[in-house]
Design a protein around this motif. Sequence first.
Motif, PDB file in Angstrom:
ATOM      1  N   GLN A 192      -9.648   4.141   0.311  1.00 57.51           N
ATOM      2  CA  GLN A 192      -8.898   4.370   1.671  1.00 57.51           C
ATOM      3  C   GLN A 192     -10.250   4.270   2.600  1.00 57.51           C
ATOM      4  O   GLN A 192     -10.261   3.528   3.721  1.00 57.51           O
ATOM      5  N   MET A 195     -11.489   0.762   3.025  1.00 58.57           N
ATOM      6  CA  MET A 195     -10.739  -0.104   3.792  1.00 58.57           C
ATOM      7  C   MET A 195     -10.872   0.113   5.256  1.00 58.57           C
ATOM      8  O   MET A 195     -10.860  -0.831   6.137  1.00 58.57           O
ATOM      9  N   ASP A 196     -10.942   1.520   5.375  1.00 50.36           N
ATOM     10  CA  ASP A 196     -11.372   1.889   7.177  1.00 50.36           C
ATOM     11  C   ASP A 196     -12.627   0.941   7.508  1.00 50.36           C
ATOM     12  O   ASP A 196     -12.467   0.751   8.662  1.00 50.36           O
ATOM     13  N   SER A 243      -5.436   1.424   4.395  1.00 51.56           N
ATOM     14  CA  SER A 243      -6.404   2.285   5.194  1.00 51.56           C
ATOM     15  C   SER A 243      -5.642   3.587   5.513  1.00 51.56           C
ATOM     16  O   SER A 243      -4.744   3.596   5.288  1.00 51.56           O
ATOM     17  N   SER A 244      -6.404   4.316   6.004  1.00 47.28           N
ATOM     18  CA  SER A 244      -5.890   5.765   6.874  1.00 47.28           C
ATOM     19  C   SER A 244      -4.667   5.480   7.967  1.00 47.28           C
ATOM     20  O   SER A 244      -4.129   6.448   8.350  1.00 47.28           O
TER      21      SER A 244
END
Length: 518
Positions: A192, A195-196, A243-244
């Motif tokens: 995550q 991805m951020d 993502s977050s």
Amino acid sequence: TVYTLWVYPDLLPAFSTWPPVLQKLAGGADLMLPGVVVPSSGFPQVERGTLCAVTLSGNRAPVAVAVATMSTAEMLAAGMKGKGFAVLHTYMDHLWEYGDKSYPPTLAPLVTDSAEKESAEDEEETEGKEPVISFSTDPLQHVDFGDLSLKERDGCAILMGKEELRENRAAETAEDANTEVQQEAEDSRTPQEQMDALFNQCFFHALKCKVKKSDLPLLTSTFLRSHMFSCCPAGQQLDIKKSSYKKFSKFLQCMQHQKILQVKELNKGVESIVEVDWKHPDVKAFAVPEGFSSASAAQDSKSEDRGQVYHAPEIIPLYGVSTKMIPLFQESGHRKGSILSSSEVRTIIINYVKTNELVDETNKNLVKVNAILCDCLLDKSEQDEISYLKWDDLLSRCLERLQPLHQVTFFGQEPIVRKGNIEPIDITIAQRSSNKKVTIIKNLELYGLDPQCVANILQQKVQASATITPVPGTKDRVQVQIQGNQIHHLAKMLLEEYQLPRKYIQGLEKAPKLGRKK
């Protein structure tokens, strides 16, 4: 204040959270334990009432000051549930406004525990004075405000005594250590967090190399599809769900909160980027990754509109319970304004008919019309004449008398429910002077299509002039106007390339007929 903590980031024990949480904290919310990121090295040991710093994942620069409502042991014992910190002060609040209103610096996370232990062991072998090093760091983490200046000076004095030896040793192993730390930092990040970081990289890359001031206002869906996707490194793929942020609109809200850009809803349910601060420190400081050049970026920005895959929105017809239809739906627990799908309406009607035993015994295809069905579904002229309805007629009459709605889900965004039926893409042919014809296309924005992008593609395909003009009688709506009857090219682009259903396109029958050669 956060200004002090940016200079001394290790002054207070720090706890990390996700970037979208900052907006909630700035709005006055306290930090809940489910929103706290659990580091691989574990939490710092604090007691209830300890003053703590709050940082964002991937950056050690604190963005809030809070008081722990429970000790570290109590947090873990509670299963990381409940309120963990009472927030006193945040970045972007009124106290922050009394300062110079600067942005948080980017401070790299500390190395992992294993790296610290190895470096400590190496220094112990060469120096034999590990206690001095540990003494120089620990007091800063557990400093008491009453003795702040004294302990800080002592720590700095001890650090100065070891500075030369540390620099000499660091110079010898700089390259190896840097590569190892980078690899460890990348490996220690969760998927995550990775991805951020990828979304941030592609976002700044797109702003710096792809988007120009003349492109604004720019549809957010076009920005993601035609600009950010092209900035994604080879072998990687942007996926907002991993993502977050979960939704692209929330990611843009976070960027807007940092005053990097401004997003407005120019059309109902369709957001556009209307302003970008290219002088923002984060934009200016971003370095284009290796493998991308400004020249290739400029070429990509021209051809990307054609190369990127368009994601047609998912459109679902819905129905709202009107005042007249309340008696028919109240038995199933629905009120005026309840939103239902066609399958839900069908199920409710079938259950109502079966519960009230309205199915004709001799012919199962017919339904008896009782008083409620008569009032809800029959016109006044029909009430004395019709006593039975076929199932298909019953359901179609019911759908006709419900309030029409529709739900649109754009790629990477949350669903939007609008009143009425969705307007189709309207294609018309208009006559101009000297018997010239032009093709006019309206309502492209409702389907997530950028009118300017469509105009550019059509202009290249048919080699004819295409312009964007305001739609008469509307605000903030535009239409594409291109010379000649170009419906054949439009049909191919909308139906085959963009995969839009034919029922959402109006005017395709006006295409010029191809005459036979004699």
